[in-house]
Design a protein around this motif. Structure first.
Motif, PDB file in Angstrom:
ATOM      1  N   ILE A  93       0.865  -1.176   0.000  1.00 49.18           N
ATOM      2  CA  ILE A  93       0.000   0.000   0.000  1.00 49.18           C
ATOM      3  C   ILE A  93       0.897   1.219   0.000  1.00 49.18           C
ATOM      4  N   GLY A  94       0.738   2.049  -0.983  1.00 50.01           N
ATOM      5  CA  GLY A  94       1.574   3.229  -1.084  1.00 50.01           C
ATOM      6  C   GLY A  94       0.730   4.488  -1.165  1.00 50.01           C
ATOM      7  N   GLU A  95       1.242   5.516  -0.575  1.00 49.96           N
ATOM      8  CA  GLU A  95       0.533   6.788  -0.574  1.00 49.96           C
ATOM      9  C   GLU A  95       1.588   7.878  -0.528  1.00 49.96           C
ATOM     10  N   SER A  96       1.383   8.948  -1.253  1.00 48.88           N
ATOM     11  CA  SER A  96       2.338  10.045  -1.216  1.00 48.88           C
ATOM     12  C   SER A  96       1.599  11.371  -1.097  1.00 48.88           C
ATOM     13  N   PHE A  97       2.315  12.369  -0.662  1.00 47.43           N
ATOM     14  CA  PHE A  97       1.748  13.708  -0.542  1.00 47.43           C
ATOM     15  C   PHE A  97       2.841  14.717  -0.808  1.00 47.43           C
ATOM     16  N   GLN A  98       2.445  15.930  -1.007  1.00 48.13           N
ATOM     17  CA  GLN A  98       3.416  16.979  -1.269  1.00 48.13           C
ATOM     18  C   GLN A  98       3.019  18.220  -0.483  1.00 48.13           C
ATOM     19  N   LYS A 136       1.843  15.846   8.497  1.00 51.98           N
ATOM     20  CA  LYS A 136       1.273  15.021   7.427  1.00 51.98           C
ATOM     21  C   LYS A 136       1.866  13.618   7.429  1.00 51.98           C
ATOM     22  N   ALA A 164      -0.335  10.226   7.884  1.00 54.77           N
ATOM     23  CA  ALA A 164      -0.364   9.295   6.754  1.00 54.77           C
ATOM     24  C   ALA A 164      -0.136   7.865   7.201  1.00 54.77           C
TER      25      ALA A 164
END
Length: 113
Positions: free
Chosen positions: A83-88, A108, A112
């Motif tokens: 499971i991958g998730e990214s943010f900026q 964040k 996350a």
């Protein structure tokens, strides 16, 4: 460029849990909810066993015991999932003064997880 994935690797070790667990998961909801296991393969297996139904087993003195069928554990299996998730967060958002945190990125990252 092609990426080598676990689907193409030959000779992967299987990952099998080393004990028999969950003697009726619905009868032990607390244990069922809290247990976790680290696995070392994409596919992993474990054994489940159950208690046999109770029966009248009392014998009178001198009586011969009757034979009982013995069951085997059931093999269960599952597949891991990545499971991958990214943010900026902009650099300006990290330097602006905020309440309760030094940097927006740090907050964040905590949220996350």
């Amino acid at each position: 460029m092609t990426t080598l994935t676990t689907y193409a690797i030959v000779g992967k070790k299987e990952s099998v849990h080393d004990s028999i667990t969950s003697i009726s998961p619905s009868a032990t909801p607390f244990q069922t909810m809290i247990k976790s296991e680290k696995v070392s393969a994409r596919n992993f297996d474990w054994l489940e066993d159950s208690l046999r139904a109770s029966a009248a087993t009392a014998l009178v003195e001198g009586a011969d015991a009757s034979m009982t069928a013995v069951g085997q554990p059931t093999t269960r299996s599952n597949v891991t999932q990545i499971i991958g998730e990214s943010f900026q967060v902009s650099a300006t958002s990290d330097v602006v003064a905020t309440h309760g945190r030094a940097k927006e990125t740090a907050l964040k990252m905590l949220c996350a997880v």
